[in-house]
Write a protein that holds these residues in place. Sequence first.
Motif, PDB file in Angstrom:
ATOM      1  N   GLY A  62       8.930   0.920 -11.804  1.00  0.00           N
ATOM      2  CA  GLY A  62       9.736   0.541 -10.648  1.00  0.00           C
ATOM      3  C   GLY A  62       9.432   1.255  -9.345  1.00  0.00           C
ATOM      4  N   ARG A  63      10.243   0.914  -8.332  1.00  0.00           N
ATOM      5  CA  ARG A  63      10.057   1.376  -6.960  1.00  0.00           C
ATOM      6  C   ARG A  63      10.241   2.891  -6.829  1.00  0.00           C
ATOM      7  NH1 ARG A  63      11.754  -1.002  -1.440  1.00  0.00           N
ATOM      8  NH2 ARG A  63      12.028   0.899  -0.253  1.00  0.00           N
ATOM      9  N   ASP A  64      11.204   3.471  -7.551  1.00  0.00           N
ATOM     10  CA  ASP A  64      11.448   4.912  -7.464  1.00  0.00           C
ATOM     11  C   ASP A  64      10.213   5.710  -7.877  1.00  0.00           C
ATOM     12  OD1 ASP A  64      14.025   4.498  -6.595  1.00  0.00           O
ATOM     13  OD2 ASP A  64      14.878   4.613  -8.614  1.00  0.00           O
ATOM     14  N   ASN A  65       9.546   5.232  -8.897  1.00  0.00           N
ATOM     15  CA  ASN A  65       8.341   5.927  -9.346  1.00  0.00           C
ATOM     16  C   ASN A  65       7.207   5.778  -8.335  1.00  0.00           C
ATOM     17  OD1 ASN A  65       9.441   6.998 -11.650  1.00  0.00           O
ATOM     18  ND2 ASN A  65       8.813   5.286 -12.940  1.00  0.00           N
ATOM     19  N   ARG A  66       7.186   4.694  -7.602  1.00  0.00           N
ATOM     20  CA  ARG A  66       6.142   4.519  -6.584  1.00  0.00           C
ATOM     21  C   ARG A  66       6.315   5.535  -5.464  1.00  0.00           C
ATOM     22  NH1 ARG A  66       6.571  -1.736  -6.683  1.00  0.00           N
ATOM     23  NH2 ARG A  66       5.382  -2.178  -8.548  1.00  0.00           N
ATOM     24  N   LYS A  67       7.569   5.810  -5.103  1.00  0.00           N
ATOM     25  CA  LYS A  67       7.817   6.834  -4.085  1.00  0.00           C
ATOM     26  C   LYS A  67       7.338   8.188  -4.577  1.00  0.00           C
ATOM     27  CE  LYS A  67      11.861   4.700  -1.961  1.00  0.00           C
ATOM     28  NZ  LYS A  67      13.317   4.832  -1.740  1.00  0.00           N
ATOM     29  N   LEU A  68       7.650   8.485  -5.832  1.00  0.00           N
ATOM     30  CA  LEU A  68       7.209   9.746  -6.431  1.00  0.00           C
ATOM     31  C   LEU A  68       5.686   9.802  -6.475  1.00  0.00           C
ATOM     32  CD1 LEU A  68       7.879  12.387  -7.947  1.00  0.00           C
ATOM     33  CD2 LEU A  68       7.884  11.029 -10.047  1.00  0.00           C
ATOM     34  N   LEU A  69       5.076   8.682  -6.836  1.00  0.00           N
ATOM     35  CA  LEU A  69       3.619   8.592  -6.907  1.00  0.00           C
ATOM     36  C   LEU A  69       2.979   8.837  -5.545  1.00  0.00           C
ATOM     37  CD1 LEU A  69       1.201   7.852  -8.710  1.00  0.00           C
ATOM     38  CD2 LEU A  69       1.572   5.500  -8.054  1.00  0.00           C
ATOM     39  N   CYS A  70       3.527   8.252  -4.512  1.00  0.00           N
ATOM     40  CA  CYS A  70       2.990   8.460  -3.158  1.00  0.00           C
ATOM     41  C   CYS A  70       3.157   9.917  -2.738  1.00  0.00           C
ATOM     42  CB  CYS A  70       3.676   7.534  -2.163  1.00  0.00           C
ATOM     43  SG  CYS A  70       3.186   5.816  -2.332  1.00  0.00           S
ATOM     44  N   GLY A  71       4.308  10.498  -3.053  1.00  0.00           N
ATOM     45  CA  GLY A  71       4.532  11.905  -2.727  1.00  0.00           C
ATOM     46  C   GLY A  71       3.553  12.821  -3.439  1.00  0.00           C
ATOM     47  N   MET A  72       3.304  12.518  -4.709  1.00  0.00           N
ATOM     48  CA  MET A  72       2.334  13.317  -5.470  1.00  0.00           C
ATOM     49  C   MET A  72       0.928  13.174  -4.888  1.00  0.00           C
ATOM     50  SD  MET A  72       3.530  12.893  -9.451  1.00  0.00           S
ATOM     51  CE  MET A  72       1.847  12.861  -9.941  1.00  0.00           C
ATOM     52  N   ALA A  73       0.557  11.958  -4.519  1.00  0.00           N
ATOM     53  CA  ALA A  73      -0.778  11.720  -3.957  1.00  0.00           C
ATOM     54  C   ALA A  73      -0.954  12.489  -2.653  1.00  0.00           C
ATOM     55  CB  ALA A  73      -1.007  10.228  -3.744  1.00  0.00           C
ATOM     56  N   VAL A  74       0.057  12.433  -1.792  1.00  0.00           N
ATOM     57  CA  VAL A  74      -0.017  13.166  -0.521  1.00  0.00           C
ATOM     58  C   VAL A  74      -0.090  14.675  -0.788  1.00  0.00           C
ATOM     59  CG1 VAL A  74       1.291  13.747   1.574  1.00  0.00           C
ATOM     60  CG2 VAL A  74       1.074  11.368   0.846  1.00  0.00           C
ATOM     61  N   GLY A  75       0.721  15.150  -1.730  1.00  0.00           N
ATOM     62  CA  GLY A  75       0.713  16.571  -2.063  1.00  0.00           C
ATOM     63  C   GLY A  75      -0.628  17.027  -2.615  1.00  0.00           C
ATOM     64  N   LEU A  76      -1.220  16.225  -3.499  1.00  0.00           N
ATOM     65  CA  LEU A  76      -2.516  16.582  -4.064  1.00  0.00           C
ATOM     66  C   LEU A  76      -3.611  16.570  -3.001  1.00  0.00           C
ATOM     67  CD1 LEU A  76      -2.401  14.720  -7.489  1.00  0.00           C
ATOM     68  CD2 LEU A  76      -2.390  17.187  -7.094  1.00  0.00           C
ATOM     69  N   LEU A  77      -3.587  15.584  -2.125  1.00  0.00           N
ATOM     70  CA  LEU A  77      -4.583  15.545  -1.055  1.00  0.00           C
ATOM     71  C   LEU A  77      -4.439  16.749  -0.121  1.00  0.00           C
ATOM     72  CD1 LEU A  77      -4.673  11.755  -0.122  1.00  0.00           C
ATOM     73  CD2 LEU A  77      -6.533  13.128  -1.070  1.00  0.00           C
ATOM     74  N   THR A  78      -3.200  17.091   0.181  1.00  0.00           N
ATOM     75  CA  THR A  78      -2.955  18.257   1.036  1.00  0.00           C
ATOM     76  C   THR A  78      -3.468  19.527   0.365  1.00  0.00           C
ATOM     77  OG1 THR A  78      -1.013  17.170   1.959  1.00  0.00           O
ATOM     78  CG2 THR A  78      -1.163  19.548   2.263  1.00  0.00           C
ATOM     79  N   ALA A  79      -3.159  19.680  -0.924  1.00  0.00           N
ATOM     80  CA  ALA A  79      -3.624  20.858  -1.661  1.00  0.00           C
ATOM     81  C   ALA A  79      -5.150  20.903  -1.695  1.00  0.00           C
ATOM     82  CB  ALA A  79      -3.055  20.843  -3.072  1.00  0.00           C
ATOM     83  N   PHE A  80      -5.788  19.745  -1.877  1.00  0.00           N
ATOM     84  CA  PHE A  80      -7.243  19.689  -1.906  1.00  0.00           C
ATOM     85  C   PHE A  80      -7.844  20.154  -0.586  1.00  0.00           C
ATOM     86  CE2 PHE A  80     -11.070  17.254  -0.842  1.00  0.00           C
ATOM     87  CZ  PHE A  80     -11.924  17.741  -1.822  1.00  0.00           C
ATOM     88  N   PHE A  81      -7.301  19.648   0.524  1.00  0.00           N
ATOM     89  CA  PHE A  81      -7.847  20.024   1.821  1.00  0.00           C
ATOM     90  C   PHE A  81      -7.590  21.496   2.146  1.00  0.00           C
ATOM     91  CE2 PHE A  81      -7.722  15.362   2.668  1.00  0.00           C
ATOM     92  CZ  PHE A  81      -9.086  15.218   2.849  1.00  0.00           C
ATOM     93  N   SER A  84     -10.100  23.456   0.002  1.00  0.00           N
ATOM     94  CA  SER A  84     -11.469  23.341   0.515  1.00  0.00           C
ATOM     95  C   SER A  84     -11.626  24.138   1.804  1.00  0.00           C
ATOM     96  CB  SER A  84     -11.853  21.884   0.726  1.00  0.00           C
ATOM     97  OG  SER A  84     -11.033  21.286   1.696  1.00  0.00           O
ATOM     98  N   TYR A  85     -10.605  24.147   2.638  1.00  0.00           N
ATOM     99  CA  TYR A  85     -10.650  24.940   3.870  1.00  0.00           C
ATOM    100  C   TYR A  85     -10.731  26.436   3.554  1.00  0.00           C
ATOM    101  CZ  TYR A  85      -9.080  27.203   8.156  1.00  0.00           C
ATOM    102  OH  TYR A  85      -8.983  28.039   9.256  1.00  0.00           O
TER     103      TYR A  85
END
Length: 92
Positions: A62-81, A84-85
């Motif tokens: 459902g939709r609630d998990n998609r919000k969580l999924l987007c938050g996790m993706a943004v968090g992982l990308l932020t952690a990656f950058f 790397s920095y």
Amino acid sequence: MADWTQAQSSDAVEEILDQENKRMTDSLASKVSRLKSDSDFTSVTGLLTGSVKRFSTMARSGRDNRKLLCGMAVGLLTAFFILSYLLSRTRT
């Protein structure tokens, strides 16, 4: 005199056998090392496969998990950058 020649010949053969033994030991050690790294790779592959399956299941729900999924993706990308920095700063 024959004993002395035989002793030299025996020492030479022993030296050759010792060198061959060391060479084969090194070869075996490198093969074992490669097998261990292959085993580690297999376990990591299994871990990643399980994570991808859980991720896919969560994305299809459902939709609630998609919000969580987007938050996790943004968090992982932020952690990656950030990592790397920081790593690039330590190299220079």
